[in-house]
Design a protein around this motif. Structure first.
Motif, PDB file in Angstrom:
ATOM      1  N   ASP A  46       9.918   3.625  -0.902  1.00 26.68           N
ATOM      2  CA  ASP A  46       9.179   4.850  -0.670  1.00 26.68           C
ATOM      3  C   ASP A  46       9.604   5.435   0.669  1.00 26.68           C
ATOM      4  N   SER A  75       0.889  -1.163   0.727  1.00 25.97           N
ATOM      5  CA  SER A  75       2.130  -1.914   0.936  1.00 25.97           C
ATOM      6  C   SER A  75       2.597  -1.859   2.381  1.00 25.97           C
ATOM      7  N   ASN A 106       0.429  -2.068   4.855  1.00 25.69           N
ATOM      8  CA  ASN A 106      -0.565  -2.796   5.638  1.00 25.69           C
ATOM      9  C   ASN A 106      -0.013  -4.104   6.207  1.00 25.69           C
ATOM     10  N   ASN A 107       0.696  -4.863   5.386  1.00 28.62           N
ATOM     11  CA  ASN A 107       1.250  -6.140   5.857  1.00 28.62           C
ATOM     12  C   ASN A 107       2.320  -5.922   6.929  1.00 28.62           C
ATOM     13  N   LYS A 165      13.023   1.704  -5.512  1.00 26.93           N
ATOM     14  CA  LYS A 165      11.649   1.266  -5.258  1.00 26.93           C
ATOM     15  C   LYS A 165      11.271   1.410  -3.788  1.00 26.93           C
ATOM     16  N   TYR A 214      -2.477   4.243  -1.189  1.00 23.72           N
ATOM     17  CA  TYR A 214      -1.039   4.451  -1.003  1.00 23.72           C
ATOM     18  C   TYR A 214      -0.465   3.573   0.105  1.00 23.72           C
ATOM     19  N   ASN A 249      -6.754   1.876   6.358  1.00 22.06           N
ATOM     20  CA  ASN A 249      -6.880   0.879   5.291  1.00 22.06           C
ATOM     21  C   ASN A 249      -8.113  -0.008   5.421  1.00 22.06           C
ATOM     22  N   LYS A 291       7.061   5.758   3.733  1.00 16.79           N
ATOM     23  CA  LYS A 291       6.755   4.522   4.463  1.00 16.79           C
ATOM     24  C   LYS A 291       7.933   4.089   5.342  1.00 16.79           C
TER      25      LYS A 291
END
Length: 435
Positions: free
Chosen positions: A9, A127, A129-130, A7, A124, A189, A12
């Motif tokens: 990516d 995830s 962003n945080n 899981k 995309y 974003n 990223k």
């Protein structure tokens, strides 16, 4: 093929890693591990290119501007390699290493764009962003501590706003690069997360505290583009280009004058002047990769430097960090006027595409133009496009172009309902057969 491991990516993970990669070697004392991390971006880019060729079986479909950009890049490379082999100012191995270093940012762009084609949506980066918000908060709080309290890390120099903050990045420019790289994702974003502006303003403050004129001019341009095209909604690009040029010239004058004008023994000035002389003397192909102003030329002291008498000049001897702190002298001297024109045309193809993209997606245009503009501004007093910290933004640009041109097709609610219904019917039929 989706580049993922379970899981996680990969794109990223690479993006976050590449933000810190240029500064990690300064924090590691082990020589072997230090070397591994130093050259990890080269290894990553080579692996990505190998994946491109393996997955596409040498049949890579490029956009029109990408084909032209690739053509000019190939000319640039061939000129520099041929000149390097012909004049022999550097060993063959280091000539080839330097040749790849000079197109590494293109390698990250093309790899990301091709491998992600048709697999991503504009959501995309949700995830990520945080993570970017967390980094922005950490950088901001640490920068405030360094500026107004007893610092935990050394300060670099005293400039416009006081002591230059650099945190654990080893140089204020590296911190500024990390901040703008995080800003790019937050800006992209903003279509969905309006509170990202708070974190972008925090990072802008950190960039100001680095006291790097290049970074200040670049972040000024970043916000001007947003206000002019997105906030106000103007469409004519000419006024902003003129105003941006005047504003950038005004803000950058002192820095430029310090680098090239008032300093009696300015190394950047010497390199720039000599690069023009070299390009004229070795017309039209220059002296080849690894011979002048690049990192390879400095690390493995070029024979050309000996000929030019740099060993007798303060700050230009062996192991000098000033010998690889420019951009255009690398291009002009090493590939001559032919290579310089080819490289410039490659960048121009990218710029033209970005300018045209404003009709499709203003946020894409905002972020993409800021990525290229940052390096154009930095190119007057830094390695710019060839700098390791430039790799993450160009990988991001490749992913953004992929999303803009080849977005992943998401099923409509009706299609999703039909698919779910078919799945239920299939499961019911299997149960009936089992009974």
């Amino acid at each position: 093929m989706k580049l993922s491991f379970k899981k996680i990516d990969i794109w990223k993970v690479l993006y976050v890693y590449l933000i810190f990669q240029p500064s990690l070697p300064d924090l590691i004392s082990n020589s072997f591990l230090n070397s591994v991390i130093t050259y990890s971006d080269e290894a990553i880019s080579l692996c990505l290119l190998a994946l491109v060729l393996a997955i596409n079986k040498f049949e890579v479909h490029l956009l029109k501007f990408e084909r032209r950009m690739l053509l000019f890049t190939i000319i640039f490379e061939l000129v520099g390699i041929f000149a390097g082999l012909y004049y022999n100012y550097q060993t063959v191995a280091y000539t080839l290493v330097d040749a790849f270093t000079c197109i590494k940012f293109f390698a990250f762009y093309y790899s990301a764009r091709i491998l992600s084609k048709g697999r991503l949506t504009d959501r995309y980066f949700f995830s990520l962003n945080n993570v970017c918000k967390l980094l922005a908060t950490a950088f901001f709080l640490l920068a405030l501590h360094e500026r107004f309290m007893t610092p935990w890390w050394p300060t670099h120099d005293y400039r416009i706003f006081g002591e230059s903050v650099m945190l654990f990045f080893g140089h204020p420019e590296s911190l500024a690069r990390a901040c703008i790289t995080v800003i790019f994702v937050l800006a992209y974003n903003t279509k969905y997360f309006k509170n990202n502006f708070i974190y972008m303003i925090m990072l802008t403050g950190v960039m100001l505290l680095t006291n790097r004129t290049k970074a200040i001019v670049a972040i000024f341009a970043f916000w001007v583009i947003y206000i002019y095209f997105i906030k106000i909604g103007f469409k004519n690009k000419l006024p902003i280009l003129v105003a941006g040029g005047i504003g950038g010239a005004y803000l950058g004058y002192d820095s430029f004058n310090g680098y090239y004008g008032n300093v009696r023994e300015s190394i950047r000035l010497r390199l720039t002047q000599d690069s023009v002389k070299i390009a004229n003397q070795h017309f039209p192909i220059g002296t080849g990769f690894g011979s002048f102003a690049s990192n390879m030329a400095a690390q493995h002291y070029s024979k050309l430097y000996v000929e030019l008498g740099y060993l007798r000049v303060w700050g230009m001897g062996r192991k000098s960090r000033y010998l690889s702190d420019t951009f255009w002298p690398i291009v002009i001297a090493q590939t001559g006027w032919l290579g310089t024109v080819a490289f410039s045309l490659a960048i121009i193809q990218l710029i033209i595409y970005i300018l045209k993209s404003a009709k499709k997606d203003l946020v894409f245009f905002w972020v993409a133009s800021s990525i290229v503009l940052y390096d154009l501004i930095s190119s007057f007093a830094a390695p710019a496009f060839f700098y390791p910290a430039a790799m993450a933004p160009y990988m991001l640009l490749g992913l953004m172009v992929s999303i803009l041109e080849f977005p992943k097709e998401e099923p409509s609610p009706q299609q999703q309902f039909t698919t779910d219904t078919d799945n239920c019917e299939d499961q019911y039929e299997k149960k009936e057969r089992n009974i």
